[in-house]
Design a protein around this motif. Structure first.
Motif, PDB file in Angstrom:
ATOM      1  N   GLY A 196      96.774 -80.980 -69.104  1.00 47.69           N
ATOM      2  CA  GLY A 196      96.194 -79.680 -70.247  1.00 47.69           C
ATOM      3  C   GLY A 196      97.776 -78.610 -69.527  1.00 47.69           C
ATOM      4  N   TYR A 197      97.938 -78.127 -70.140  1.00 46.06           N
ATOM      5  CA  TYR A 197      99.468 -77.187 -69.810  1.00 46.06           C
ATOM      6  C   TYR A 197      98.704 -76.380 -69.100  1.00 46.06           C
ATOM      7  N   ILE A 198      99.455 -75.978 -67.631  1.00 46.28           N
ATOM      8  CA  ILE A 198      99.240 -74.104 -67.000  1.00 46.28           C
ATOM      9  C   ILE A 198      99.977 -73.915 -66.670  1.00 46.28           C
ATOM     10  N   TYR A 199      99.755 -73.078 -66.531  1.00 43.91           N
ATOM     11  CA  TYR A 199     100.984 -72.002 -65.348  1.00 43.91           C
ATOM     12  C   TYR A 199     101.518 -73.073 -64.084  1.00 43.91           C
ATOM     13  N   MET A 200     102.642 -72.878 -63.854  1.00 44.83           N
ATOM     14  CA  MET A 200     103.205 -73.498 -62.399  1.00 44.83           C
ATOM     15  C   MET A 200     104.120 -72.940 -62.086  1.00 44.83           C
ATOM     16  N   SER A 201     104.165 -72.758 -60.746  1.00 43.40           N
ATOM     17  CA  SER A 201     105.117 -71.533 -59.809  1.00 43.40           C
ATOM     18  C   SER A 201     105.893 -72.221 -58.510  1.00 43.40           C
ATOM     19  N   TRP A 202     106.462 -71.947 -57.634  1.00 45.00           N
ATOM     20  CA  TRP A 202     107.071 -72.053 -57.194  1.00 45.00           C
ATOM     21  C   TRP A 202     107.088 -70.749 -55.776  1.00 45.00           C
ATOM     22  N   PHE A 203     106.010 -70.711 -54.472  1.00 42.07           N
ATOM     23  CA  PHE A 203     106.397 -69.284 -54.080  1.00 42.07           C
ATOM     24  C   PHE A 203     107.072 -69.847 -52.348  1.00 42.07           C
ATOM     25  N   ARG A 204     107.687 -69.364 -51.357  1.00 47.99           N
ATOM     26  CA  ARG A 204     107.818 -69.313 -50.073  1.00 47.99           C
ATOM     27  C   ARG A 204     107.649 -68.035 -49.219  1.00 47.99           C
ATOM     28  N   GLN A 205     107.870 -68.812 -47.723  1.00 48.98           N
ATOM     29  CA  GLN A 205     107.217 -68.273 -47.063  1.00 48.98           C
ATOM     30  C   GLN A 205     107.908 -68.938 -45.526  1.00 48.98           C
ATOM     31  N   ALA A 206     109.193 -67.330 -44.980  1.00 46.83           N
ATOM     32  CA  ALA A 206     109.326 -68.057 -44.256  1.00 46.83           C
ATOM     33  C   ALA A 206     109.101 -67.642 -42.959  1.00 46.83           C
ATOM     34  N   PRO A 207     109.437 -67.923 -41.431  1.00 45.58           N
ATOM     35  CA  PRO A 207     108.594 -67.312 -40.080  1.00 45.58           C
ATOM     36  C   PRO A 207     108.177 -65.885 -39.947  1.00 45.58           C
ATOM     37  N   GLY A 208     107.207 -65.436 -40.285  1.00 43.07           N
ATOM     38  CA  GLY A 208     106.584 -63.735 -39.725  1.00 43.07           C
ATOM     39  C   GLY A 208     106.951 -63.021 -41.064  1.00 43.07           C
ATOM     40  N   GLU A 209     107.156 -63.788 -42.225  1.00 40.50           N
ATOM     41  CA  GLU A 209     107.138 -62.958 -44.062  1.00 40.50           C
ATOM     42  C   GLU A 209     105.596 -63.057 -43.663  1.00 40.50           C
ATOM     43  N   GLU A 210     106.006 -62.667 -45.202  1.00 39.81           N
ATOM     44  CA  GLU A 210     104.541 -62.625 -46.455  1.00 39.81           C
ATOM     45  C   GLU A 210     105.177 -63.538 -47.004  1.00 39.81           C
ATOM     46  N   ARG A 211     103.969 -64.555 -48.238  1.00 46.02           N
ATOM     47  CA  ARG A 211     104.844 -65.381 -49.222  1.00 46.02           C
ATOM     48  C   ARG A 211     104.984 -64.608 -50.399  1.00 46.02           C
ATOM     49  N   GLU A 212     106.477 -65.237 -50.548  1.00 48.08           N
ATOM     50  CA  GLU A 212     106.862 -64.054 -52.101  1.00 48.08           C
ATOM     51  C   GLU A 212     107.436 -65.154 -52.618  1.00 48.08           C
ATOM     52  N   GLY A 213     107.137 -64.997 -54.089  1.00 45.02           N
ATOM     53  CA  GLY A 213     107.481 -65.747 -55.164  1.00 45.02           C
ATOM     54  C   GLY A 213     108.508 -66.313 -55.785  1.00 45.02           C
ATOM     55  N   VAL A 214     109.089 -67.095 -56.164  1.00 50.66           N
ATOM     56  CA  VAL A 214     110.295 -67.501 -56.658  1.00 50.66           C
ATOM     57  C   VAL A 214     110.317 -67.543 -58.111  1.00 50.66           C
ATOM     58  N   ALA A 215     109.854 -68.533 -58.587  1.00 47.31           N
ATOM     59  CA  ALA A 215     110.090 -69.483 -60.156  1.00 47.31           C
ATOM     60  C   ALA A 215     108.687 -69.251 -60.220  1.00 47.31           C
ATOM     61  N   CYS A 216     108.729 -68.810 -62.101  1.00 51.14           N
ATOM     62  CA  CYS A 216     107.387 -69.602 -62.529  1.00 51.14           C
ATOM     63  C   CYS A 216     107.806 -70.383 -63.472  1.00 51.14           C
ATOM     64  N   VAL A 217     106.808 -71.482 -64.452  1.00 53.07           N
ATOM     65  CA  VAL A 217     106.767 -71.632 -65.619  1.00 53.07           C
ATOM     66  C   VAL A 217     105.376 -71.453 -66.228  1.00 53.07           C
ATOM     67  N   SER A 218     105.554 -70.804 -67.466  1.00 51.27           N
ATOM     68  CA  SER A 218     104.535 -70.576 -68.237  1.00 51.27           C
ATOM     69  C   SER A 218     103.997 -71.765 -69.412  1.00 51.27           C
TER      70      SER A 218
END
Length: 121
Positions: free
Chosen positions: A29-51
């Motif tokens: 089925g179709y779902i939302y998908m995304s990319w996150f990234r996390q640098a050393p010592g940093e919070e994980r942050e969202g990069v891009a998303c597809v609805s």
């Protein structure tokens, strides 16, 4: 069992390009998908998303440089990264299954193990 497997990371010089892939299995089925990234010592942050409908959303820091796309037939999410900068260095994670595109990691149910991207100056 839902699994996400990322690939395509590596080391590149500033200004270069990389293409990340994320294959999802165990889910139909179709779902939302995304990319996150996390640098050393940093919070994980969202990069891009597809609805579900194919709409795309980007963090301000990557707009105009990164392109997210999804091949539903192959159950694969992509992230084309161009004009890379040293500050893009991070572990990149694929995530799936949320109710909407939001860059809040707690909203995403399934995660991959990550692929490392290193950009040197």
């Amino acid at each position: 069992q839902v699994q996400l497997v990322e690939s395509g990371g590596g080391s590149v010089q500033a200004g270069g390009s990389l293409r990340l892939s994320c294959v999802i299995s165990g889910y139909t089925g179709y779902i939302y998908m995304s990319w996150f990234r996390q640098a050393p010592g940093e919070e994980r942050e969202g990069v891009a998303c597809v609805s579900k409908a194919g709409g795309t959303f980007y963090a301000d820091s990557v707009k105009g440089r990164f392109t997210v796309s999804k091949d539903n037939g192959k159950n694969t999410l992509y992230l084309q990264m161009d004009r890379l900068k040293p500050e893009d260095t991070a572990m990149y994670y694929c995530a799936a299954s949320s109710d909407y595109c939001v860059f809040d990691q707690s909203s995403w149910r399934y995660w991959g193990q990550g692929t490392q991207v290193t950009v040197s100056s």
